[in-house]
Design a protein around this motif. Sequence first.
Motif, PDB file in Angstrom:
ATOM      1  N   ALA A   8      -2.473  12.356  -2.430  1.00 53.22           N
ATOM      2  CA  ALA A   8      -3.185  11.083  -2.542  1.00 53.22           C
ATOM      3  C   ALA A   8      -3.284  10.667  -4.005  1.00 53.22           C
ATOM      4  CB  ALA A   8      -4.576  11.200  -1.939  1.00 53.22           C
ATOM      5  N   THR A   9      -3.042   9.398  -4.258  1.00 52.54           N
ATOM      6  CA  THR A   9      -3.051   8.848  -5.623  1.00 52.54           C
ATOM      7  C   THR A   9      -3.804   7.522  -5.622  1.00 52.54           C
ATOM      8  OG1 THR A   9      -0.901   9.851  -6.128  1.00 52.54           O
ATOM      9  CG2 THR A   9      -1.600   8.033  -7.520  1.00 52.54           C
ATOM     10  N   SER A  35     -10.113  -3.121  -6.391  1.00 49.45           N
ATOM     11  CA  SER A  35      -9.089  -3.152  -7.437  1.00 49.45           C
ATOM     12  C   SER A  35      -8.327  -1.828  -7.530  1.00 49.45           C
ATOM     13  CB  SER A  35      -9.724  -3.479  -8.793  1.00 49.45           C
ATOM     14  OG  SER A  35     -10.717  -2.515  -9.113  1.00 49.45           O
ATOM     15  N   THR A  36      -8.948  -0.749  -7.051  1.00 51.06           N
ATOM     16  CA  THR A  36      -8.296   0.559  -6.997  1.00 51.06           C
ATOM     17  C   THR A  36      -8.341   1.076  -5.570  1.00 51.06           C
ATOM     18  OG1 THR A  36      -8.942   1.077  -9.267  1.00 51.06           O
ATOM     19  CG2 THR A  36      -8.318   2.926  -7.877  1.00 51.06           C
ATOM     20  N   LEU A  37      -7.198   1.543  -5.069  1.00 56.56           N
ATOM     21  CA  LEU A  37      -7.123   1.956  -3.672  1.00 56.56           C
ATOM     22  C   LEU A  37      -6.226   3.190  -3.549  1.00 56.56           C
ATOM     23  CD1 LEU A  37      -8.096   0.980  -0.848  1.00 56.56           C
ATOM     24  CD2 LEU A  37      -5.931  -0.268  -0.656  1.00 56.56           C
ATOM     25  N   PRO A  38      -6.716   4.280  -2.979  1.00 51.92           N
ATOM     26  CA  PRO A  38      -5.880   5.472  -2.819  1.00 51.92           C
ATOM     27  C   PRO A  38      -4.795   5.258  -1.767  1.00 51.92           C
ATOM     28  CG  PRO A  38      -8.226   6.021  -2.693  1.00 51.92           C
ATOM     29  CD  PRO A  38      -8.109   4.539  -2.585  1.00 51.92           C
ATOM     30  N   ILE A  39      -3.663   5.920  -1.975  1.00 53.36           N
ATOM     31  CA  ILE A  39      -2.570   5.903  -1.013  1.00 53.36           C
ATOM     32  C   ILE A  39      -1.884   7.264  -1.066  1.00 53.36           C
ATOM     33  CG2 ILE A  39      -0.772   5.086  -2.621  1.00 53.36           C
ATOM     34  CD1 ILE A  39       0.290   3.327  -0.299  1.00 53.36           C
ATOM     35  N   TYR A  75       1.075   6.962   6.517  1.00 59.91           N
ATOM     36  CA  TYR A  75       0.757   8.387   6.620  1.00 59.91           C
ATOM     37  C   TYR A  75      -0.749   8.611   6.736  1.00 59.91           C
ATOM     38  CZ  TYR A  75       5.392  10.259   5.264  1.00 59.91           C
ATOM     39  OH  TYR A  75       6.708  10.620   5.223  1.00 59.91           O
ATOM     40  N   ASN A  76      -1.102   9.665   7.474  1.00 61.11           N
ATOM     41  CA  ASN A  76      -2.462  10.188   7.415  1.00 61.11           C
ATOM     42  C   ASN A  76      -2.419  11.569   6.772  1.00 61.11           C
ATOM     43  OD1 ASN A  76      -1.625  12.041   9.389  1.00 61.11           O
ATOM     44  ND2 ASN A  76      -2.370  10.757  11.066  1.00 61.11           N
ATOM     45  N   TYR A 136      -9.724  12.216  -2.790  1.00 61.07           N
ATOM     46  CA  TYR A 136      -9.696  10.792  -2.470  1.00 61.07           C
ATOM     47  C   TYR A 136     -10.002  10.541  -0.993  1.00 61.07           C
ATOM     48  CZ  TYR A 136      -7.373  10.113  -6.969  1.00 61.07           C
ATOM     49  OH  TYR A 136      -7.069  10.080  -8.305  1.00 61.07           O
ATOM     50  N   GLU A 137     -10.758   9.498  -0.746  1.00 58.84           N
ATOM     51  CA  GLU A 137     -11.040   9.040   0.609  1.00 58.84           C
ATOM     52  C   GLU A 137     -10.077   7.905   0.937  1.00 58.84           C
ATOM     53  OE1 GLU A 137     -12.602   9.206   4.252  1.00 58.84           O
ATOM     54  OE2 GLU A 137     -13.262  10.504   2.593  1.00 58.84           O
ATOM     55  N   LEU A 138      -9.191   8.141   1.900  1.00 60.16           N
ATOM     56  CA  LEU A 138      -8.180   7.139   2.242  1.00 60.16           C
ATOM     57  C   LEU A 138      -8.807   5.982   3.014  1.00 60.16           C
ATOM     58  CD1 LEU A 138      -5.284   9.517   3.364  1.00 60.16           C
ATOM     59  CD2 LEU A 138      -5.569   8.397   1.146  1.00 60.16           C
ATOM     60  N   ASN A 139      -8.273   4.799   2.779  1.00 63.23           N
ATOM     61  CA  ASN A 139      -8.739   3.584   3.465  1.00 63.23           C
ATOM     62  C   ASN A 139      -7.532   2.962   4.159  1.00 63.23           C
ATOM     63  OD1 ASN A 139      -9.726   1.113   4.298  1.00 63.23           O
ATOM     64  ND2 ASN A 139     -10.795   0.666   2.381  1.00 63.23           N
TER      65      ASN A 139
END
Length: 256
Positions: A135-136, A153-157, A201-202, A234-237
């Motif tokens: 996760a980044t 403005s910032t989002l993990p993927i 992806y999960n 990171y908590e994915l959204n």
Amino acid sequence: MSENRSEEVKMMEKKRFSVLLCAEDSEYVKKKYGGYFQVFVGMLAEEGEMWDRYRVTHGEFPEDGELEGYEGFVITGSCHDAHGNDVWICKLMDLLKKLDSMKKKVLGICFGCQILSRTLGGKTGRAINGWDIGATAINFCPSKLLSALQLPSTLPIIECHQDEILEPPPFAEVMASSEKTKVEIFRCGNNIMGIQGHPEYNKDILLNLAERLLQRDVIQSHHADAAKASLEEYELNQEAWKRLCRGFIKGKLELY
């Protein structure tokens, strides 16, 4: 109207989309999720739509006469290099040029992002900073898109790539970047968008993939350990990514 005729009319009224599958299904993903095609359909599909699959690595491509019938196309990730010249890769680039000339919506994910960039005049190659797996946090450039989709403005993927876009296509807009990767998202006009990460992806899919890459000596143990640690950090959204991908491929976003 006969029942069969009525069914044909309903099918014609449905919007059609296509997944250009560039990856081979792992046994794990096939068994648990029905394959990568179903993973993408699960993220993107809505009621009243038809989603077709073309396994382009096997030489399956839509005919020219079929292209107009599709609302949009998605290019998946792949274990192949986007800077390679395999027969199917060259044929895929020819198809992407046609789709761009037709102003069809095309969304590229990971390898798909890179091959879109290359097709439109950008350069791809091995990532300057090496493997990016896990996760980044990516940082969006200020735009109306953020407010329209209520994106932070910032989002993990989730990332899983050793190649990257070295130079985006001329006239491309870089929409997001990260600490490791300068081009995380780019677009060309309102019909082309590339996302370097994997919004489909999960955590489960990534952990299984990291283990398989480790067993095959494609990555080293520190890569796998870092990937696992990042998933705790990171908590994915995924809902935010779903809104972005669906909105773009279905023409619901005004990017200007």
